[in-house]
Motif scaffolding. Structure first.
Motif, mmCIF file in Angstrom:
data_model
loop_
_atom_site.group_PDB
_atom_site.id
_atom_site.type_symbol
_atom_site.label_atom_id
_atom_site.label_comp_id
_atom_site.label_asym_id
_atom_site.label_seq_id
_atom_site.Cartn_x
_atom_site.Cartn_y
_atom_site.Cartn_z
ATOM 1 N N GLU A 1 0.834 -1.203 0.000
ATOM 2 C CA GLU A 1 0.000 0.000 0.000
ATOM 3 C C GLU A 1 0.874 1.261 0.000
ATOM 4 O OE1 GLU A 1 -3.543 -0.667 0.126
ATOM 5 O OE2 GLU A 1 -3.387 1.336 -0.771
ATOM 6 N N ILE A 2 1.945 1.225 0.764
ATOM 7 C CA ILE A 2 2.884 2.358 0.803
ATOM 8 C C ILE A 2 3.447 2.594 -0.593
ATOM 9 C CG2 ILE A 2 5.193 3.019 1.631
ATOM 10 C CD1 ILE A 2 4.379 1.708 4.354
ATOM 11 N N ASP A 3 3.784 1.503 -1.265
ATOM 12 C CA ASP A 3 4.282 1.615 -2.643
ATOM 13 C C ASP A 3 3.219 2.231 -3.551
ATOM 14 O OD1 ASP A 3 5.824 1.140 -5.038
ATOM 15 O OD2 ASP A 3 4.510 -0.571 -5.402
ATOM 16 N N ALA A 4 1.998 1.711 -3.425
ATOM 17 C CA ALA A 4 0.911 2.195 -4.286
ATOM 18 C C ALA A 4 0.650 3.687 -4.081
ATOM 19 C CB ALA A 4 -0.363 1.391 -4.007
ATOM 20 N N MET A 5 0.954 4.169 -2.891
ATOM 21 C CA MET A 5 0.739 5.599 -2.609
ATOM 22 C C MET A 5 1.942 6.442 -3.025
ATOM 23 S SD MET A 5 -1.121 5.158 1.105
ATOM 24 C CE MET A 5 -1.509 6.892 1.400
ATOM 25 N N GLY A 6 2.948 5.773 -3.595
ATOM 26 C CA GLY A 6 4.082 6.526 -4.120
ATOM 27 C C GLY A 6 5.097 6.943 -3.067
ATOM 28 N N ILE A 7 4.980 6.395 -1.854
ATOM 29 C CA ILE A 7 5.925 6.757 -0.788
ATOM 30 C C ILE A 7 7.183 5.903 -0.935
ATOM 31 C CG2 ILE A 7 6.251 6.914 1.718
ATOM 32 C CD1 ILE A 7 3.121 7.138 1.881
ATOM 33 N N ARG A 8 8.356 6.514 -0.694
ATOM 34 C CA ARG A 8 9.620 5.824 -0.894
ATOM 35 C C ARG A 8 10.531 5.993 0.315
ATOM 36 N NH1 ARG A 8 6.854 3.993 -3.958
ATOM 37 N NH2 ARG A 8 7.028 3.629 -6.188
ATOM 38 N N ASP A 9 11.603 5.220 0.330
ATOM 39 C CA ASP A 9 12.674 5.396 1.320
ATOM 40 C C ASP A 9 12.163 5.188 2.758
ATOM 41 O OD1 ASP A 9 15.155 5.991 2.417
ATOM 42 O OD2 ASP A 9 14.884 8.157 2.267
ATOM 43 N N ILE A 10 11.399 4.116 2.946
ATOM 44 C CA ILE A 10 10.853 3.787 4.271
ATOM 45 C C ILE A 10 11.771 2.770 4.944
ATOM 46 C CG2 ILE A 10 8.915 2.596 5.431
ATOM 47 C CD1 ILE A 10 8.261 5.473 4.519
ATOM 48 N N LYS A 11 12.016 2.988 6.249
ATOM 49 C CA LYS A 11 12.753 2.020 7.051
ATOM 50 C C LYS A 11 11.753 1.181 7.852
ATOM 51 C CE LYS A 11 16.268 4.783 6.012
ATOM 52 N NZ LYS A 11 16.066 5.888 5.028
ATOM 53 N N ILE A 12 12.053 -0.090 7.983
ATOM 54 C CA ILE A 12 11.210 -0.981 8.782
ATOM 55 C C ILE A 12 11.930 -1.292 10.099
ATOM 56 C CG2 ILE A 12 10.165 -3.272 8.955
ATOM 57 C CD1 ILE A 12 9.707 -3.199 5.951
ATOM 58 N N ALA A 13 11.242 -0.993 11.205
ATOM 59 C CA ALA A 13 11.817 -1.262 12.533
ATOM 60 C C ALA A 13 10.899 -2.211 13.297
ATOM 61 C CB ALA A 13 12.017 0.044 13.293
ATOM 62 N N SER A 14 10.456 -3.269 12.642
ATOM 63 C CA SER A 14 9.552 -4.235 13.270
ATOM 64 C C SER A 14 10.293 -5.036 14.337
ATOM 65 C CB SER A 14 8.979 -5.164 12.201
ATOM 66 O OG SER A 14 8.178 -4.407 11.304
ATOM 67 N N SER A 15 9.519 -5.752 15.157
ATOM 68 C CA SER A 15 10.190 -6.522 16.201
ATOM 69 C C SER A 15 10.893 -7.744 15.626
ATOM 70 C CB SER A 15 9.210 -6.906 17.304
ATOM 71 O OG SER A 15 8.092 -7.564 16.785
ATOM 72 N N SER A 16 10.468 -8.179 14.430
ATOM 73 C CA SER A 16 11.141 -9.267 13.740
ATOM 74 C C SER A 16 10.492 -9.411 12.361
ATOM 75 C CB SER A 16 11.024 -10.578 14.521
ATOM 76 O OG SER A 16 11.785 -11.587 13.913
ATOM 77 N N ILE A 17 11.236 -9.963 11.433
ATOM 78 C CA ILE A 17 10.681 -10.211 10.101
ATOM 79 C C ILE A 17 10.855 -11.684 9.798
ATOM 80 C CG2 ILE A 17 11.106 -9.820 7.654
ATOM 81 C CD1 ILE A 17 11.390 -6.948 8.144
ATOM 82 N N HIS A 18 9.791 -12.286 9.250
ATOM 83 C CA HIS A 18 9.791 -13.733 9.051
ATOM 84 C C HIS A 18 9.804 -14.104 7.571
ATOM 85 C CE1 HIS A 18 9.161 -15.081 13.273
ATOM 86 N NE2 HIS A 18 8.985 -13.779 13.382
ATOM 87 N N ALA A 19 9.854 -15.404 7.327
ATOM 88 C CA ALA A 19 9.942 -15.894 5.954
ATOM 89 C C ALA A 19 8.820 -15.345 5.084
ATOM 90 C CB ALA A 19 9.922 -17.427 5.952
ATOM 91 N N ILE A 20 7.625 -15.242 5.665
ATOM 92 C CA ILE A 20 6.478 -14.790 4.873
ATOM 93 C C ILE A 20 6.690 -13.382 4.318
ATOM 94 C CG2 ILE A 20 5.182 -13.840 6.848
ATOM 95 C CD1 ILE A 20 2.642 -15.002 5.471
ATOM 96 N N HIS A 21 7.564 -12.631 4.946
ATOM 97 C CA HIS A 21 7.774 -11.247 4.507
ATOM 98 C C HIS A 21 8.743 -11.136 3.330
ATOM 99 C CE1 HIS A 21 6.443 -10.753 8.838
ATOM 100 N NE2 HIS A 21 5.459 -10.280 8.110
ATOM 101 N N SER A 22 9.136 -12.292 2.777
ATOM 102 C CA SER A 22 9.895 -12.267 1.528
ATOM 103 C C SER A 22 9.125 -11.515 0.440
ATOM 104 C CB SER A 22 10.185 -13.693 1.052
ATOM 105 O OG SER A 22 10.966 -14.366 2.003
ATOM 106 N N GLU A 23 7.840 -11.405 0.627
ATOM 107 C CA GLU A 23 7.015 -10.650 -0.333
ATOM 108 C C GLU A 23 7.461 -9.202 -0.479
ATOM 109 O OE1 GLU A 23 2.788 -10.628 -0.157
ATOM 110 O OE2 GLU A 23 2.669 -12.789 0.187
ATOM 111 N N ILE A 24 8.162 -8.682 0.524
ATOM 112 C CA ILE A 24 8.555 -7.267 0.401
ATOM 113 C C ILE A 24 9.855 -7.089 -0.393
ATOM 114 C CG2 ILE A 24 7.412 -6.714 2.597
ATOM 115 C CD1 ILE A 24 10.149 -6.256 3.837
ATOM 116 N N ILE A 25 10.458 -8.201 -0.793
ATOM 117 C CA ILE A 25 11.735 -8.097 -1.528
ATOM 118 C C ILE A 25 11.637 -7.187 -2.764
ATOM 119 C CG2 ILE A 25 13.408 -9.444 -2.900
ATOM 120 C CD1 ILE A 25 13.115 -11.666 -0.737
ATOM 121 N N PRO A 26 10.579 -7.353 -3.576
ATOM 122 C CA PRO A 26 10.500 -6.441 -4.749
ATOM 123 C C PRO A 26 10.451 -4.970 -4.343
ATOM 124 C CG PRO A 26 8.880 -8.229 -4.913
ATOM 125 C CD PRO A 26 9.503 -8.341 -3.559
#
Lengths: 512, 512
Positions: free
Chosen positions: B87-112
């Motif tokens: 959704e962030i991508d669709a809104m044209g926002i860029r250069d976001i940092k992710i500070a989640s408590s952890s990232i798991h295998a399922i989040h490979s979707e964010i690679i693109p």
């Protein structure tokens, strides 16, 4: 001096601090970052147990000029504040300010220490003798009266900096986790201790019931408690939780309650999701009795009951009339037992209950609150701090907080007490601005604020005894006579802070 | 570049921020005030409900360059982070940092979206593919790996400023109170969301189970939640709480567990008040099985079980072997059901669990923790972040936090995996300093740190297979051969932060 929007003369500076005059209930915006102690790290093998209050005072580095706090959930059974002040005196420390959540009659014991210069200021409301003596000018001890929400705000913003909080901890472990659910001094909710636990620079848990680690369920966690002190007795259990909350039997009180119930019924608020707060006074409980009957009759599934919680509300929760209770302080044993057992009975902090400076306090979600008054004026301004003799005798509590938050605030009061008119041209002290008061209910009739034209019309349609508030005043004055104005000196002995930190009124020295 | 006390070359500046090199586990002192958003006031009649994630992103004012966070309690069942990034991508926002408590295998979707420049940094550990690609230099996305306690610390101190936290809220009301106890995405404890809820500048509760106000019991309160967004599904319930935690049946694993149990028995810690943490791995559970048997046999009344909680620990609570459970994350359905029902099963924040910068985390009270390793070196330094191929594949979790806090930390690991030696001269990455490791247990024997001479003597007295850690290495190398050093490029793609914020190691690009 500057005149605030309600016409009261307000000092810009009081006891060395700067204040802003009250403008309106809504517009003042915070300009603070969260005020809090420095972030600390302790040795991971360090313990926290100390041998005595004196050791704790020494360990916290309490010095002349500092500010201490306690919470008032042990109410008139609390021994901690008295013992603390005596110990501070014995250690030769002077010029201490008290910023407790409230001070009760039992704390009259600290009067000699005020005279002696051990205690030199009160950043909190007072109930009883101390306020009377301050009003008379017999005690030189500047006082700033705050509402429950306003006090939480002042700690969160750092407007009041508590150097050391000494928190009565009814069930506590050696590493500082504690709750109020069990032990000889069980008081239930610790809602009023929570802001101190997070924002005081040092925190001491004082307990008469040390249990094996961990003291679950945890209301206040080890991560904010610097020291733990076991003492023999925190207070007098018989006075900590009163078990005598009873519906009034006075005919005038019953009449007022009946009128208040009519108002609630006519308000349209009484439907699924209804939320309600009332106090522990006999009239308030009589209103609650009507509310319960109406909810039963209408098969209403309410949302929450709120405030200081009594067994009365516990019954309503268990009967299914409320989905939950929000409890910032337990008023009786039944409430204490319930909060320890039933997770629908939710302990909340004073900030969550009522602070104006967060993203939504519980008071904002209240449909209806029943509030008392020592005086009400024709602009619906309410006094609960002073009596008509001008003495500062009562703390604000959640009065102005709930009035500001609730969809409908209903003031219940007799039109006169003894020969003193309660409904009058002007109140001695403004606690709660009329802009946040919906209805004033007396035994002689119901006065509805102009902000509720539909409610007024509906009450008239239902043939309720609606009267203009000036008419209520006139009827009262006809019986009591016009009250003679109190005579005050110029000297300001206290401020009444509105919940947002602005000053809504002052307490002046009574001319004696 | 500067060499830290473990000999690792550390950059002073990484991805634009300044860091200090690791010195030792204990001495670094905080110099921060609590970092938090400005104190806000909202209109008392304002609602918080928004229609969609897109509306929430817009309402929070999320802009290019900002930092977002999510919590990982839905683990590999979480859909929220993926949807959010899309959704962030669709809104044209860029250069976001992710500070989640952890990232798991399922989040490979964010690679693109990393490739596209939507996500340009990770202020959190990663599990799986993303870390592998970063290690290979195929993704340009600087990563700072933090422990659970270290992450809490970084939010509390403001070292990591989260602009907007999007918090999965399994059971939520329209005013933002929520818990993880019920609903299709019930996950139990919300311990890892708590620091974000207090310290992120804006907080959005995202829920697939909107309940009537109030959502009691309240884990995260309305007072910190700016917006509420209902969505169809937060995730895949089947993957949110695994119900398959099982004791190992592998003979090597069982041998290791037996040795670990010998160590615990010899340690003298197994007595009333015993506290214990273990993970969900098959070996760890096998150790827990021994511990349970020992506690039963000795009629031990333990204090608490801790960490990510499994049904195994719930059974021990219910059997009376522990007085309570401290739960920062539920690992299975039985734990979720228990935390919702049993108040001895205490939900705690990540800060209370493990932050070094408060006046006492739960890890400080641990007697014994069982920890895993991908590699261990002869100085007892432990790697859990990278595998022996140099790929960043695992988050730190509470590894270095519990090792630092517990009286005795026991590393359980096979001496080799496939043909790779686990016990070796030097670990690829230092996660946990050897100064905080007590014992390394393999199927070939038990290596005791020099800091525990009495334990070593006692184990020898009991004829346990105690070996010098160099001997364990030699025996292993004799079978596997001396491992060939990995080849890295100079480029640093990530930092491994120790729990106190100092840098204990770096992740370099693998030469491919």
């Amino acid at each position: 001096m500057v005149r605030n929007s309600l016409g009261r003369q307000i000092p810009r500076v009081f006891a060395g601090k700067t204040y802003v005059p009250y403008q309106d209930p809504w517009s003042l915006q915070p300009h603070f970052k969260r005020g809090t102690r420095e972030i600390k790290r302790i040795n991971h093998t360090a313990g926290k147990l100390l041998g005595s209050l004196r050791e704790a005072i020494a360990a916290t580095g309490l010095k002349d000029g500092m500010t201490i706090s306690t919470h008032h959930s042990l109410r008139n059974g609390d021994h901690l504040l008295n013992e603390l002040v005596a110990e501070i005196d014995a250690m030769g420390i002077r010029d201490i300010k008290i910023a407790s959540s409230s001070i009760h009659a039992i704390h009259s014991e600290i009067i000699p220490f005020i005279r002696k210069g051990v205690i030199t200021g009160l950043e909190c409301g007072v109930n009883g003798m101390i306020g009377e003596l301050i009003s008379k000018g017999e005690l030189d001890c500047p006082v700033v009266v705050r509402s429950h929400g306003g006090r939480a705000r002042s700690l969160i913003t750092g407007e009041v900096l508590v150097d050391v909080a000494f928190l009565a901890a009814p069930c506590c472990d050696e590493y500082g986790n504690f709750n109020g659910f069990t032990g000889p001094s069980a008081c239930g909710s610790l809602g009023y201790a929570m802001p101190d636990s997070v924002h005081a620079r040092k925190v001491v848990a004082v307990t008469d019931h040390l249990v094996p680690y961990p003291a679950v369920p945890i209301s206040i966690p080890q991560t904010v408690v610097d020291f733990v002190v076991p003492v023999a007795h925190l207070g007098d259990p018989k006075k900590i939780v009163s078990t005598t909350t009873r519906v009034t039997t006075d005919p005038i009180g019953l009449q007022i309650a009946k009128h208040a119930a009519q108002v609630i019924e006519a308000s349209g608020l009484m439907k699924d999701g209804f939320s309600f707060q009332t106090g522990t006074g006999g009239i308030s409980l009589a209103v609650a009795d009507h509310v319960r009957a109406m909810m039963r009759a209408g098969k209403i599934k309410g949302s929450f009951g709120c405030g200081g919680i009594t067994g009365y509300f516990v019954d309503m929760l268990e009967e299914g009339l409320f989905q939950s209770l929000f409890d910032v302080q337990c008023f009786d044993l039944k409430a204490v037992e319930s909060i320890a057992r039933d997770r629908r009975h939710q302990e909340i902090s004073a900030s969550m209950y009522a602070s104006p400076f967060n993203v939504g306090a519980v008071v904002n979600r209240l449909d209806c609150v029943i509030l008392s008054a020592t005086e009400v004026d024709v602009d619906f301004n309410v006094n609960v701090n002073t009596e008509s003799n001008g003495y500062l005798l009562h703390n604000t509590g959640g009065h102005c907080d709930t009035a500001a938050g609730a969809k409908l605030s209903i003031i219940v009061a007799p039109s006169m007490r003894g020969r003193l008119p309660i409904i009058r041209d002007s109140v001695t002290t403004i606690t709660t601005p009329g802009e946040t008061v919906g209805v004033v209910v007396t035994e002689r009739g119901i006065a509805v604020s102009d902000r509720y034209p539909e409610l007024k019309a509906e009450l008239i349609r239902r043939k309720a005894p609606v009267k203009d508030i000036r008419q209520l005043r006139d009827e009262t004055y006809a019986l009591t006579g016009v009250p003679r104005p109190l005579e005050f000196e110029d000297k300001i002995v206290g401020l009444v802070e509105y919940r947002d930190g602005s000053i809504i009124d002052v307490i002046r020295k009574i001319k004696v």
